[in-house]
Scaffold this active site. Structure first.
Site, PDB file in Angstrom:
ATOM      1  N   GLN A  45       0.806  -1.216   0.000  1.00 53.17           N
ATOM      2  CA  GLN A  45       0.000   0.000   0.000  1.00 53.17           C
ATOM      3  C   GLN A  45       0.839   1.266   0.000  1.00 53.17           C
ATOM      4  O   GLN A  45       0.310   2.372   0.095  1.00 53.17           O
ATOM      5  CB  GLN A  45      -0.937  -0.006   1.206  1.00 53.17           C
ATOM      6  CG  GLN A  45      -1.941  -1.147   1.179  1.00 53.17           C
ATOM      7  CD  GLN A  45      -2.704  -1.293   2.480  1.00 53.17           C
ATOM      8  OE1 GLN A  45      -2.564  -0.506   3.407  1.00 53.17           O
ATOM      9  NE2 GLN A  45      -3.524  -2.328   2.569  1.00 53.17           N
TER      10      GLN A  45
ATOM     11  N   HIS B 215      -1.048   0.443   5.464  1.00 52.24           N
ATOM     12  CA  HIS B 215      -1.702   1.476   6.280  1.00 52.24           C
ATOM     13  C   HIS B 215      -0.848   2.734   6.458  1.00 52.24           C
ATOM     14  O   HIS B 215      -0.519   3.141   7.564  1.00 52.24           O
ATOM     15  CB  HIS B 215      -2.084   0.896   7.647  1.00 52.24           C
ATOM     16  CG  HIS B 215      -3.027  -0.264   7.575  1.00 52.24           C
ATOM     17  ND1 HIS B 215      -3.557  -0.861   8.685  1.00 52.24           N
ATOM     18  CD2 HIS B 215      -3.540  -0.953   6.515  1.00 52.24           C
ATOM     19  CE1 HIS B 215      -4.349  -1.856   8.333  1.00 52.24           C
ATOM     20  NE2 HIS B 215      -4.347  -1.922   7.002  1.00 52.24           N
TER      21      HIS B 215
ATOM     22  N   GLU C   6     -15.257   3.728   9.031  1.00 54.97           N
ATOM     23  CA  GLU C   6     -15.835   4.804   9.835  1.00 54.97           C
ATOM     24  C   GLU C   6     -15.798   6.152   9.131  1.00 54.97           C
ATOM     25  O   GLU C   6     -14.861   6.455   8.380  1.00 54.97           O
ATOM     26  CB  GLU C   6     -15.063   4.941  11.159  1.00 54.97           C
ATOM     27  CG  GLU C   6     -15.201   3.748  12.080  1.00 54.97           C
ATOM     28  CD  GLU C   6     -14.467   3.926  13.392  1.00 54.97           C
ATOM     29  OE1 GLU C   6     -14.563   3.020  14.249  1.00 54.97           O
ATOM     30  OE2 GLU C   6     -13.787   4.966  13.577  1.00 54.97           O
TER      31      GLU C   6
ATOM     32  N   TYR D 258     -10.231   8.204  19.054  1.00 52.37           N
ATOM     33  CA  TYR D 258     -11.270   7.582  18.233  1.00 52.37           C
ATOM     34  C   TYR D 258     -11.257   6.056  18.295  1.00 52.37           C
ATOM     35  O   TYR D 258     -11.883   5.396  17.477  1.00 52.37           O
ATOM     36  CB  TYR D 258     -11.199   8.154  16.812  1.00 52.37           C
ATOM     37  CG  TYR D 258     -11.704   9.577  16.874  1.00 52.37           C
ATOM     38  CD1 TYR D 258     -13.040   9.872  16.690  1.00 52.37           C
ATOM     39  CD2 TYR D 258     -10.862  10.599  17.291  1.00 52.37           C
ATOM     40  CE1 TYR D 258     -13.533  11.161  16.852  1.00 52.37           C
ATOM     41  CE2 TYR D 258     -11.337  11.900  17.464  1.00 52.37           C
ATOM     42  CZ  TYR D 258     -12.680  12.160  17.246  1.00 52.37           C
ATOM     43  OH  TYR D 258     -13.155  13.429  17.446  1.00 52.37           O
TER      44      TYR D 258
ATOM     45  N   TYR E  96      -9.757 -10.431  10.662  1.00 55.93           N
ATOM     46  CA  TYR E  96      -9.874 -11.078   9.358  1.00 55.93           C
ATOM     47  C   TYR E  96     -10.008 -12.585   9.552  1.00 55.93           C
ATOM     48  O   TYR E  96      -9.260 -13.200  10.305  1.00 55.93           O
ATOM     49  CB  TYR E  96      -8.659 -10.743   8.489  1.00 55.93           C
ATOM     50  CG  TYR E  96      -8.637  -9.293   8.067  1.00 55.93           C
ATOM     51  CD1 TYR E  96      -9.519  -8.832   7.096  1.00 55.93           C
ATOM     52  CD2 TYR E  96      -7.776  -8.376   8.659  1.00 55.93           C
ATOM     53  CE1 TYR E  96      -9.534  -7.501   6.708  1.00 55.93           C
ATOM     54  CE2 TYR E  96      -7.774  -7.041   8.284  1.00 55.93           C
ATOM     55  CZ  TYR E  96      -8.646  -6.610   7.303  1.00 55.93           C
ATOM     56  OH  TYR E  96      -8.662  -5.286   6.937  1.00 55.93           O
TER      57      TYR E  96
END
Length: 382
Positions: A92, A157, A252, A262, A273
């Protein structure tokens, strides 16, 4: 027509828009308020991630492989712009977002985010942000202004989405938990899983919530995030909103406020997963953390987001439009104060990485393919 009518009725009952017409490269979607035509503006891209709008109908687009390109108003794809810093392209990671400086008209300055190696060629990386002047086919005077701490191994991420405040003074950058560093999202001595706020030159505003607090990094605005993939400023209030990936479920929409937690990974609507509760998770809510404004369970793999305030779709003004990767949708959320009062999903038939409102009031989307990815445009039909 009977089959189409049944499909339309079923999809609207589920809050999902129905694909009605497909002609050449354009197709029409019927939504709650208006018919929308989706057309291809440009193609030939490879894993595009960020988009910014230049004068005269041109666009800047990043490709994760480390290329920054200009797309002309007629859809012509320009050569890669020189001067992009070294990018580690892994999973990513890659070249991520692009944004124009608030004073771009006079400075020609742009900002980019990318996965930065600890040393040349290293797999130890983190998200970085820098700016440069956009010259003739090259970036001039490039300067890095932020580097996420700590750098770690792994390629997941990164976050990387950027937005400037309405007054142009502050730059918000969403950051991820780097995959295996999830508990650090609860630690203030790490940028992992945070939303940060900087001045445009990279300096730290002294009214950031953790400035002067021992053991806390001063750039942090909010924390307890998993992987922020979209952020935008609400036009009516000037507040920053963000969307982030959950694990298996639990994507979210949040309204990040200074100094607040949060919840990730202690509180989530998602699960591990393969199924089952994650060992770190307490439940949907943990005292001292903030609930999301909205969540998607099952996950749509939410990506970019934008607030709409254009004239092309007057009934959508003030709505959030969020892109879905796995879901291959655009989710339109009607907002009342701090609440979502209605969701409508538009089936796109592509993984959508980013959505942004253009200067013309139309919506521009980046599809997420490794070959021949596209820039799509959503405009009123007819």
């Amino acid at each position: 027509m009977k089959i189409a009518s049944i499909a339309l009725a079923t999809s609207l009952a589920l809050g999902t828009s129905a694909l009605l017409v497909s002609q050449a490269e354009a197709k029409t979607i019927e939504t709650r308020w208006a018919d929308v035509e989706v057309e291809t503006v440009a193609d030939g891209l490879v894993r595009p991630w960020g988009i910014a709008f230049l004068p005269e109908g041109r666009m800047l687009v990043t490709e994760m492989e480390g290329r920054l390109r200009i797309i002309e108003a007629d859809g012509t794809l320009g050569d890669p712009i020189r001067g992009v810093p070294e990018v580690i392209v892994r999973n990513q990671g890659g070249l991520l977002d692009v944004a124009l400086a608030p004073d771009f008209e006079t400075s020609n300055r742009i900002y980019i985010s990318w996965s930065e190696p600890e040393a040349s060629g290293s797999n130890i990386t983190s998200t970085a942000v820098g700016h440069a002047v956009l010259g003739d086919g090259e970036l001039v005077g490039f300067e890095r202004i932020f580097s996420q701490y700590p750098k770690v191994e792994g390629g997941r991420h990164y976050g990387g989405r950027m937005v400037f405040s309405q007054d142009g003074r502050y730059l918000f950058v969403g950051l991820g938990d780097r995959g295996h560093q999830m508990m650090e999202s609860q630690d203030l001595d790490s940028h992992t899983g945070t939303l940060i706020r900087l001045y445009a030159n990279g300096d730290v505003p002294q009214d950031n919530p953790f400035v002067g607090r021992e053991g806390a990094l001063p750039e942090i605005w909010s924390y307890g995030h998993r992987n922020i993939q979209g952020i935008d400023i609400q036009p009516s209030t000037g507040r920053v909103w963000a969307v982030e990936h959950g694990p298996q479920g639990g994507d979210e929409l949040n309204l990040p406020e200074p100094g607040k937690n949060y919840g990730w990974p202690l509180a989530t609507h998602g699960e591990a997963y393969g199924g089952g509760q994650m060992s770190e998770t307490v439940g949907f809510y943990v005292e001292g953390t903030e609930l999301p404004v909205w969540h998607w369970t099952p996950s749509i793999a939410v990506a970019g987001m934008t607030f709409y305030d254009g004239d092309a779709f007057p009934e959508w003004q003030g709505n959030v439009l969020a892109a879905g990767l796995r879901g291959e949708v655009i989710a339109r959320l009607e907002i009342d104060g701090d609440r979502v009062i209605h969701e409508e999903r538009m089936d796109m038939d592509y993984r959508i990485r980013e959505i942004r409102q253009g200067p013309d009031g139309y919506l521009y989307l980046l599809t997420d393919e490794r070959e021949n990815a596209k820039v799509l445009r959503m405009r009123p039909a007819n």
